[in-house]
Design a protein around this motif. Sequence first.
Motif, mmCIF file in Angstrom:
data_model
loop_
_atom_site.group_PDB
_atom_site.id
_atom_site.type_symbol
_atom_site.label_atom_id
_atom_site.label_comp_id
_atom_site.label_asym_id
_atom_site.label_seq_id
_atom_site.Cartn_x
_atom_site.Cartn_y
_atom_site.Cartn_z
ATOM 1 N N ASP A 1 0.815 -1.222 0.000
ATOM 2 C CA ASP A 1 0.000 0.000 0.000
ATOM 3 C C ASP A 1 0.848 1.270 0.000
ATOM 4 O OD1 ASP A 1 -2.304 -1.542 0.050
ATOM 5 O OD2 ASP A 1 -2.350 -1.605 2.246
ATOM 6 N N TRP A 2 2.117 1.128 0.431
ATOM 7 C CA TRP A 2 2.975 2.303 0.543
ATOM 8 C C TRP A 2 4.205 2.215 -0.369
ATOM 9 C CZ3 TRP A 2 1.223 6.318 3.427
ATOM 10 C CH2 TRP A 2 0.193 6.043 4.337
ATOM 11 N N ALA A 3 4.222 1.213 -1.259
ATOM 12 C CA ALA A 3 5.413 0.971 -2.090
ATOM 13 C C ALA A 3 5.739 2.161 -2.995
ATOM 14 C CB ALA A 3 5.214 -0.290 -2.929
ATOM 15 N N SER A 4 4.733 2.816 -3.534
ATOM 16 C CA SER A 4 4.992 3.936 -4.449
ATOM 17 C C SER A 4 5.708 5.089 -3.756
ATOM 18 C CB SER A 4 3.673 4.433 -5.065
ATOM 19 O OG SER A 4 2.774 4.837 -4.052
ATOM 20 N N PHE A 5 5.570 5.186 -2.429
ATOM 21 C CA PHE A 5 6.246 6.243 -1.674
ATOM 22 C C PHE A 5 7.635 5.821 -1.199
ATOM 23 C CE2 PHE A 5 1.679 6.893 -1.024
ATOM 24 C CZ PHE A 5 1.543 8.223 -1.391
ATOM 25 N N ASN A 6 7.832 4.508 -1.026
ATOM 26 C CA ASN A 6 9.043 4.024 -0.357
ATOM 27 C C ASN A 6 10.002 3.236 -1.248
ATOM 28 O OD1 ASN A 6 8.305 5.082 2.172
ATOM 29 N ND2 ASN A 6 6.970 3.319 2.561
ATOM 30 N N TYR A 7 9.736 3.191 -2.547
ATOM 31 C CA TYR A 7 10.605 2.440 -3.454
ATOM 32 C C TYR A 7 11.255 3.401 -4.437
ATOM 33 C CZ TYR A 7 11.988 -0.700 -7.265
ATOM 34 O OH TYR A 7 12.694 -1.364 -8.238
ATOM 35 N N GLU A 8 12.554 3.370 -4.499
ATOM 36 C CA GLU A 8 13.314 4.262 -5.379
ATOM 37 C C GLU A 8 14.314 3.431 -6.182
ATOM 38 O OE1 GLU A 8 14.309 8.305 -6.593
ATOM 39 O OE2 GLU A 8 12.983 7.794 -4.927
ATOM 40 N N LYS A 9 14.207 3.493 -7.500
ATOM 41 C CA LYS A 9 15.136 2.794 -8.407
ATOM 42 C C LYS A 9 15.949 3.847 -9.147
ATOM 43 C CE LYS A 9 15.197 -0.546 -12.243
ATOM 44 N NZ LYS A 9 14.346 -1.380 -13.148
ATOM 45 N N ILE A 10 17.261 3.877 -8.899
ATOM 46 C CA ILE A 10 18.112 4.945 -9.428
ATOM 47 C C ILE A 10 19.027 4.379 -10.514
ATOM 48 C CG2 ILE A 10 19.799 6.715 -8.839
ATOM 49 C CD1 ILE A 10 18.751 6.611 -5.966
ATOM 50 N N PRO A 11 18.903 4.839 -11.765
ATOM 51 C CA PRO A 11 19.713 4.313 -12.871
ATOM 52 C C PRO A 11 21.140 4.846 -12.828
ATOM 53 C CG PRO A 11 18.291 6.074 -13.656
ATOM 54 C CD PRO A 11 17.930 5.859 -12.212
ATOM 55 N N PRO A 12 22.076 4.134 -13.480
ATOM 56 C CA PRO A 12 23.481 4.553 -13.426
ATOM 57 C C PRO A 12 23.756 5.818 -14.221
ATOM 58 C CG PRO A 12 23.208 2.666 -14.905
ATOM 59 C CD PRO A 12 21.895 2.875 -14.227
ATOM 60 N N GLU A 13 22.842 6.174 -15.165
ATOM 61 C CA GLU A 13 23.076 7.375 -15.982
ATOM 62 C C GLU A 13 22.983 8.660 -15.163
ATOM 63 O OE1 GLU A 13 20.541 5.198 -16.690
ATOM 64 O OE2 GLU A 13 21.672 3.960 -18.109
ATOM 65 N N GLN A 14 22.340 8.576 -14.033
ATOM 66 C CA GLN A 14 22.179 9.764 -13.193
ATOM 67 C C GLN A 14 23.527 10.160 -12.601
ATOM 68 O OE1 GLN A 14 18.406 9.654 -11.283
ATOM 69 N NE2 GLN A 14 19.180 10.780 -9.504
ATOM 70 N N SER A 15 23.925 11.386 -12.795
ATOM 71 C CA SER A 15 25.279 11.819 -12.435
ATOM 72 C C SER A 15 25.576 11.679 -10.944
ATOM 73 C CB SER A 15 25.510 13.271 -12.881
ATOM 74 O OG SER A 15 24.538 14.127 -12.296
ATOM 75 N N ASP A 16 24.595 11.966 -10.103
ATOM 76 C CA ASP A 16 24.801 11.900 -8.655
ATOM 77 C C ASP A 16 24.082 10.691 -8.065
ATOM 78 O OD1 ASP A 16 22.261 12.775 -9.150
ATOM 79 O OD2 ASP A 16 22.203 14.179 -7.464
ATOM 80 N N ALA A 17 24.021 9.592 -8.837
ATOM 81 C CA ALA A 17 23.214 8.430 -8.443
ATOM 82 C C ALA A 17 23.589 7.889 -7.067
ATOM 83 C CB ALA A 17 23.348 7.326 -9.499
ATOM 84 N N ILE A 18 24.879 7.711 -6.820
ATOM 85 C CA ILE A 18 25.311 7.082 -5.569
ATOM 86 C C ILE A 18 25.007 7.987 -4.373
ATOM 87 C CG2 ILE A 18 27.300 6.200 -4.283
ATOM 88 C CD1 ILE A 18 28.494 5.395 -7.008
#
Length: 328
Positions: A29-46
């Motif tokens: 019920d709360w996954a859309s608020f608490n799940y973050e998938k960050i791709p490697p193309e993002q410059s400040d990903a880490i």
Amino acid sequence: MPVYFFWGADEFRMKKAVRALCDRNLNPDWASFNYEKIPPEQSDAIIQGLNQAMTPPFGMGKRVVWLVDTPLCQRCSADLLTELERTLPNIPDSSILLLTSSNKPDGRLKSTKVLKKHADIREFDTIPPWKTDQIEHQVYQVAKDVGLQLTPQAAALLGEVIGADTRRLYNELEKLKTYWTKPNQALPPNAITDLVATSTQSSLQLAAALRQGNTDRALTLMTDLLERNEPALRIVATLVGQFRTWLWVKLMTESGERDTRIIAQAADVGNPKRIYFLQKEIRNVSLPQLQNALQLLLSLDYSLKRGAPETVTLHTKVIELAHCFKPV
């Protein structure tokens, strides 16, 4: 442990593990608020991933932050290393930081050493085709996951037919489970023969044809493998692994070693019981023949990696390799 690092080339198994980790920790019920998938193309990903992992979850369940295909264990700046050392020990239990990579972590890097200290590191690498005992063990494990019993003959046949392709292995076992109406009995090998699409061409069969000096069959197998779009370097890698195993078994046997456990360790064979069958396979093959064949294979690998035309180069070397084992 709130930090996980998954690595390896077996994308299917890794994705199953990622999905299982998310299912265990995210509230639907709360996954859309608490799940973050960050791709490697993002410059400040880490940096963004570390910051998100330190943020408390919203509502019920935990927060899951996934850094996809991160280069963290291949290269890491001094500033980023400092941030890792500061953040990883302090990630709250209410968060899960997941890092994945197809590459093996570089053990020399300080970032890898930090992760080893604070993360649950799991390997999802593809099993080499010549490690048949590991492939067979994987067949048993997946069969257990899907709730299907296999006879030893069925497991061996399935391993031979499918190899290390875990996606196909899961699909075929699910299909076999639907077909098999006797859940308290182990599935026999004839069910696999009837229901699983098999190919008589494999790189290991090619290795056997070469060892027997059977040029015509070896050329036919090589042609079929290429027509099925089997990568040339993968074919060669399998052949190199198989001939290296045969060479070590022959070398240890001719040196007078009789302990199959010692021979298995030297030849990198997981199951010492296989040594008897390997010795039987190379009984009529000499040590110089195996040494010469391995040299030709390593030369072939080098030529392909330098851009030599695949089909002509492979067929030429197959003829040379089979000639090595022609009876004098």
